[in-house]
Scaffold this motif. Structure first.
Motif, PDB file in Angstrom:
ATOM      1  N   TYR A 235       0.837  -1.208   0.000  1.00 38.51           N
ATOM      2  CA  TYR A 235       0.000   0.000   0.000  1.00 38.51           C
ATOM      3  C   TYR A 235       0.872   1.259   0.000  1.00 38.51           C
ATOM      4  O   TYR A 235       2.069   1.209   0.331  1.00 38.51           O
ATOM      5  N   ASP A 236       0.286   2.365  -0.364  1.00 43.34           N
ATOM      6  CA  ASP A 236       0.999   3.648  -0.444  1.00 43.34           C
ATOM      7  C   ASP A 236       1.016   4.298   0.951  1.00 43.34           C
ATOM      8  O   ASP A 236       0.028   4.862   1.407  1.00 43.34           O
ATOM      9  N   ARG A 237       2.157   4.211   1.600  1.00 44.83           N
ATOM     10  CA  ARG A 237       2.274   4.705   2.982  1.00 44.83           C
ATOM     11  C   ARG A 237       2.064   6.213   3.068  1.00 44.83           C
ATOM     12  O   ARG A 237       1.489   6.714   4.042  1.00 44.83           O
ATOM     13  N   PHE A 243      -4.032  10.708   4.578  1.00 44.28           N
ATOM     14  CA  PHE A 243      -5.439  10.484   4.929  1.00 44.28           C
ATOM     15  C   PHE A 243      -5.652  10.638   6.444  1.00 44.28           C
ATOM     16  O   PHE A 243      -6.590  11.290   6.895  1.00 44.28           O
ATOM     17  N   VAL A 244      -4.737  10.047   7.215  1.00 52.16           N
ATOM     18  CA  VAL A 244      -4.837  10.114   8.682  1.00 52.16           C
ATOM     19  C   VAL A 244      -4.676  11.562   9.151  1.00 52.16           C
ATOM     20  O   VAL A 244      -5.395  12.019  10.046  1.00 52.16           O
ATOM     21  N   ARG A 257      -1.787   2.190  17.572  1.00 50.74           N
ATOM     22  CA  ARG A 257      -1.165   0.869  17.680  1.00 50.74           C
ATOM     23  C   ARG A 257      -1.956  -0.165  16.878  1.00 50.74           C
ATOM     24  O   ARG A 257      -1.378  -0.993  16.162  1.00 50.74           O
ATOM     25  N   ALA A 258      -3.290  -0.114  16.969  1.00 52.21           N
ATOM     26  CA  ALA A 258      -4.123  -1.064  16.226  1.00 52.21           C
ATOM     27  C   ALA A 258      -3.928  -0.902  14.724  1.00 52.21           C
ATOM     28  O   ALA A 258      -3.794  -1.891  13.996  1.00 52.21           O
ATOM     29  N   VAL A 259      -3.897   0.355  14.242  1.00 50.96           N
ATOM     30  CA  VAL A 259      -3.681   0.616  12.815  1.00 50.96           C
ATOM     31  C   VAL A 259      -2.348   0.027  12.367  1.00 50.96           C
ATOM     32  O   VAL A 259      -2.258  -0.645  11.319  1.00 50.96           O
ATOM     33  N   ASN A 260      -1.298   0.243  13.146  1.00 53.20           N
ATOM     34  CA  ASN A 260       0.031  -0.264  12.777  1.00 53.20           C
ATOM     35  C   ASN A 260       0.048  -1.791  12.745  1.00 53.20           C
ATOM     36  O   ASN A 260       0.650  -2.391  11.834  1.00 53.20           O
ATOM     37  N   ILE A 296      -6.906   0.109  -0.891  1.00 50.93           N
ATOM     38  CA  ILE A 296      -7.369   0.805  -2.105  1.00 50.93           C
ATOM     39  C   ILE A 296      -6.204   1.501  -2.796  1.00 50.93           C
ATOM     40  O   ILE A 296      -6.122   1.519  -4.035  1.00 50.93           O
ATOM     41  N   THR A 297      -5.266   2.037  -2.012  1.00 51.05           N
ATOM     42  CA  THR A 297      -4.096   2.706  -2.627  1.00 51.05           C
ATOM     43  C   THR A 297      -3.227   1.718  -3.396  1.00 51.05           C
ATOM     44  O   THR A 297      -2.408   2.122  -4.226  1.00 51.05           O
TER      45      THR A 297
END
Length: 676
Positions: A235-237, A243-244, A257-260, A296-297
């Motif tokens: 994915y495109d970091r 976005f975040v 932490r959950a996202v990571n 999606i990215t």
């Protein structure tokens, strides 16, 4: 032994074999591993050591004639005196008048029953006239075969086949954890000589059951990550970070932490199978949105599956807000859509014109085909059956799967089902949310509830009133909700608007009511438990649960979570006149404890693991002897050992562990799909 049929044993009659078959006992192994359900202890105690009114066995010598007295028809009392350890005790037993000829002066008797508080009389349940050869008697509960006969059968079968009992635990493990050998354990549990043998056998059997289960789970996870069958999504970091950063709020530390953790799984070459759990209002949806945007990215599509149309509609509206200004096409798919609209969405998924679809069980349909599905998220995943979850995950090749739940899973179950490394937890709530004030009241206290509702509504806030759930009858459910709705309309006439929502409303009507409530056109929403899952109205700060005893701990906690969406003080009223002890304890607990994870542990203790996930789950953990709740200390030991053997590599390199490795690998080959 595993393949030796009982019908091949000369000393077992055809009738005995048939009876055992009815209890699913077909082979020698089945017989030896069909353990007793309990043990009767006939150890003779000295009368001075006996605690009154407890079941005990004593022995003595008869000191009088036996007397018979008819209390009423079919109730006859036999009584006599006996010298028991130097004390003259009056012995009574009911409906044993046929024993009178055997009871006379000087006869030895062994009595099982209870000593009275005054220590002068003994009420017997059993009388025997022989010395006992074995103080501990196993109870097998095989209808049609006495326990004595079963014990005799087990002794013969054990003697013939004990050499075939294979110990899979190496000597090193047995020594370290204080475990007896497997052969001894099978003998002691089936043919015990004393309490000590039973205790040692139970310890060994429970440890092995929990350890082998943990080892199989850990091995499944190890093989999935080290011999991956998945696709690493690049994915495109930078786009994800942008976005975040555009979000109108800052993520909490738990959310970050959950996202990571989830994004690491998505980028890894194995299939993700992660559980994201957190309290209602903890921000799981935004975590899901970030992760969907990530795939999606990379040119993939994403899907969210939710159990109700109300929750689907809510997610859809939330996603439209979160993705405002972002070139992502989001659609909602449900069974209530017009056929033309549904076809348009299905075509869009097939040619990748649609990036994210949010839907109910409609996503399972065969005609729903994705061009390039990369991530599936199931919200309130325990509401779906295993087949349903596998069905949606099966709509693409090696798809990552994220499961979300606002029902906290106790750590005991978490480590025994998923392995802690595959669980992300959001404990902290965003913003400055206050702990809800919860009151457990009776119906006589309803004036207090009414006064509170008037005060809150006067401040511009809103409330839910949840009607009792009657599982046996949806008609009664609806009737009850309607009656409560009509009563509230009368009681609050001219003061505020009352709304009604229930499972039988048409989707369009349900959506209209929820929209009116969201826009504060309705101030009090009367509902069945439909609001338990996912409804998000920030201005609703009070929930009143009528006949709260009809709901479980997790349901009540989730309902309470519906009014914790803002930083305003939240209130929950649990109304019940039940005098059932377990219901009172449950309601008191919810009123006193607001931490969902603490409640989950208590809920597990009350209900047990078999019932924790509900009817829609399959594959609940079943052991012959171990219990995930009562034996959590043994589970912790077994879990640590399984972790160590895999993490250190000993399982794969030490010849002593060859049998364990074979068991774990065979399980992996046959059950690796369960991780989806």
């Amino acid at each position: 032994m595993k393949n030796t049929l009982l019908s091949n044993l000369d000393y077992l009659t055809a009738k005995t074999v048939t009876t055992l078959k009815k209890h699913n006992i077909h082979t020698v192994e089945d017989l030896l591993l069909s353990f007793p359900t309990k043990f009767n202890d006939y150890t003779v105690r000295n009368i001075k050591d006996v605690v009154p009114n407890t079941n005990v066995t004593v022995a003595g010598v008869v000191q009088s004639k036996a007397m018979i007295k008819t209390i009423r028809p079919k109730l006859v009392l036999l009584s006599f005196y006996a010298d028991i350890d130097g004390r003259r005790i009056r012995v009574s037993i009911f409906n044993r008048q046929f024993l009178r000829p055997k009871i006379h002066y000087g006869v030895y008797v062994r009595l099982t029953g209870k000593l009275s508080d005054n220590l002068k009389s003994f009420t017997a349940a059993e009388i025997h006239f022989d010395e006992l050869s074995n103080n501990i008697t196993p109870v097998f509960n095989i209808k049609g075969i006495t326990d004595a006969k079963m014990l005799d059968i087990k002794e013969k079968v054990y003697e013939d086949f004990c050499e075939d009992l294979e110990d899979v635990l190496p000597a090193e493990i047995r020594e370290k954890y204080g475990l007896i050998g497997y052969r001894d354990a099978v003998r002691y549990i089936n043919i015990p000589e004393d309490d000590g043998e039973i205790a040692r056998a139970i310890r060994r059997i429970k440890f092995e059951e929990l350890f082998l289960y943990q080892l199989k789970i850990k091995y499944l996870l190890y093989m999935r990550k080290n011999y991956p069958q998945g696709i690493g999504i690049a994915y495109d970091r930078e786009k994800v970070a942008a976005f975040v950063s555009r979000l109108p709020f800052k993520l909490t530390a738990d959310q970050e932490r959950a996202v990571n953790e989830i994004l690491n799984d998505i980028a890894a070459p194995y299939q993700m199978n992660r559980l994201l759990q957190g309290e209602v209002g903890s921000g799981k949806t935004v975590v899901a949105a970030i992760c969907l945007y990530a795939v999606i990215t990379a040119g993939y599509q994403g899907a969210i599956m939710a159990p109700t149309e109300v929750l689907v509609q809510q997610h859809y509206q939330t996603f439209l807000r979160l993705f405002e200004g972002v070139p992502v096409k989001i659609v909602m798919l449900s069974s209530s859509l017009a056929q033309k609209d549904k076809k348009e969405i299905i075509d869009g998924l097939g040619d990748k014109d649609i990036d994210i679809v949010i839907g109910t069980h409609a996503l399972f349909q065969k005609d729903v085909v994705f061009e390039r599905l990369g991530l599936v998220i199931t919200d309130e995943e325990h509401r779906f059956g295993v087949r349903q979850r596998v069905s949606i995950v099966g709509k693409g090749h090696l798809i990552d799967h994220l499961k979300m739940s606002a029902t906290p899973i106790p750590r005991t179950l978490a480590i025994s089902i998923l392995g802690e490394s595959d669980i992300s937890v959001i404990r902290t709530l965003p913003g400055c949310k206050k702990e809800p004030i919860t009151k457990y009241l009776g119906y006589r206290d309803m004036p207090e509830v009414y006064a509170h509702l008037r005060t809150m509504i006067a401040k511009g806030q809103q409330a839910y009133v949840i009607c009792p759930m009657i599982e046996e009858s949806e008609v009664m459910d609806l009737q009850n909700a309607t009656e409560v709705y009509e009563k509230f309309k009368v009681d609050f006439q001219g003061f505020c608007e009352i709304g009604l929502i229930h499972s039988k409303l048409k989707p369009g009507d349900k959506e209209r009511v929820m929209n009116d409530f969201a826009q504060n056109k309705i101030q009090i929403l009367v509902s069945t438990s439909v609001i338990e899952v996912g409804v998000n109205v920030v201005n609703a700060t009070t929930v009143v649960v009528l006949d709260a005893d009809r709901f479980g701990i997790a349901q009540l906690h989730q309902m309470r979570g519906r009014v914790r969406r803002s930083d305003e003080q939240a209130y929950c009223f649990l109304v019940s006149d039940s005098n059932v002890t377990t219901a009172i304890e449950r309601l008191k607990l919810v009123a006193e404890v607001t931490d969902g994870f603490v409640l989950a542990e208590e809920d597990l203790l009350m209900r047990g693991p078999g019932d924790f996930f509900g009817e829609k789950q399959t594959g609940n953990v079943m052991f012959k002897m171990a219990d995930l709740v009562m034996d959590k200390d043994v589970l912790e030991e077994a879990n640590a050992l399984a972790d160590r053997l895999i993490a250190s590599g000993e399982l794969f390199t030490n010849p002593e562990y060859e049998k364990l490795r074979a068991i774990a690998h065979e399980n992996y080959i046959t059950k690796k799909e369960m991780l989806n």
